[in-house]
Design a protein around this motif. Sequence first.
Motif, PDB file in Angstrom:
ATOM      1  N   THR A  66     -14.320-117.239 -11.148  1.00 17.63           N
ATOM      2  CA  THR A  66     -13.431-117.436 -12.291  1.00 17.63           C
ATOM      3  C   THR A  66     -12.660-116.167 -12.661  1.00 17.63           C
ATOM      4  N   TYR A  67     -12.587-115.216 -11.762  1.00 11.15           N
ATOM      5  CA  TYR A  67     -11.866-113.970 -12.042  1.00 11.15           C
ATOM      6  C   TYR A  67     -11.232-113.463 -10.759  1.00 11.15           C
ATOM      7  N   ASN A  68     -10.348-112.505 -10.895  1.00  8.50           N
ATOM      8  CA  ASN A  68      -9.744-111.837  -9.747  1.00  8.50           C
ATOM      9  C   ASN A  68      -9.911-110.343  -9.976  1.00  8.50           C
ATOM     10  N   ASN A  69     -10.400-109.617  -8.979  1.00  3.32           N
ATOM     11  CA  ASN A  69     -10.681-108.194  -9.177  1.00  3.32           C
ATOM     12  C   ASN A  69      -9.563-107.265  -8.713  1.00  3.32           C
ATOM     13  N   PHE A  70      -8.446-107.786  -8.234  1.00  2.00           N
ATOM     14  CA  PHE A  70      -7.262-106.996  -7.885  1.00  2.00           C
ATOM     15  C   PHE A  70      -7.566-105.807  -6.979  1.00  2.00           C
ATOM     16  N   THR A  71      -8.298-106.029  -5.911  1.00  3.08           N
ATOM     17  CA  THR A  71      -8.628-104.930  -5.010  1.00  3.08           C
ATOM     18  C   THR A  71      -7.635-104.772  -3.874  1.00  3.08           C
ATOM     19  N   HIS A  72      -6.759-105.737  -3.662  1.00  2.00           N
ATOM     20  CA  HIS A  72      -5.788-105.720  -2.560  1.00  2.00           C
ATOM     21  C   HIS A  72      -6.494-105.463  -1.232  1.00  2.00           C
ATOM     22  N   ASP A  73      -7.604-106.137  -1.042  1.00  2.00           N
ATOM     23  CA  ASP A  73      -8.421-105.985   0.150  1.00  2.00           C
ATOM     24  C   ASP A  73      -8.430-107.309   0.907  1.00  2.00           C
ATOM     25  N   ARG A  74      -7.744-107.353   2.040  1.00  2.00           N
ATOM     26  CA  ARG A  74      -7.642-108.608   2.795  1.00  2.00           C
ATOM     27  C   ARG A  74      -8.978-109.063   3.377  1.00  2.00           C
ATOM     28  N   SER A  75      -9.947-108.165   3.436  1.00  2.00           N
ATOM     29  CA  SER A  75     -11.251-108.561   3.977  1.00  2.00           C
ATOM     30  C   SER A  75     -12.001-109.480   3.017  1.00  2.00           C
ATOM     31  N   LYS A  76     -11.534-109.582   1.763  1.00  2.00           N
ATOM     32  CA  LYS A  76     -12.195-110.482   0.811  1.00  2.00           C
ATOM     33  C   LYS A  76     -11.762-111.932   0.988  1.00  2.00           C
TER      34      LYS A  76
END
Length: 127
Positions: A66-76
Amino acid sequence: RYEEREDFAVVMQPFFRNTLLPLDSNGKPDLSFFAADCFHFSVRGYAEMAMALWNNMLEPVGEKQTYNNFTHDRSKLKCPNPEKPFFSTLRNSGFRNSDLNLEKTELSVPYWAVIVAAVAGVLVGSL
């Protein structure tokens, strides 16, 4: 409305429900996620939202992030696997014959209470 259909499903994707504003290293809002108007997302912001939406579609109902952590990590990014090579719906998440109540529920706060609170907030703020 669509619960009994075999060929169509509607599933809420809650990836934005508890998302917080992304912050930079100084603890200020990271404006690289927003367009010049500071309201709409930038390409980077849309990429983050697209990844969160994709992941939500693959997560089973009842276990969706229910959230987005904005890591800009395509491995997620999550990928379909041989056990679940499909988007998750109420039916294929195991809720078809459960006691999950999909009916509209009574609001816990009367609509007029929101209006009164908003007016009170404006009055207090103007004082």
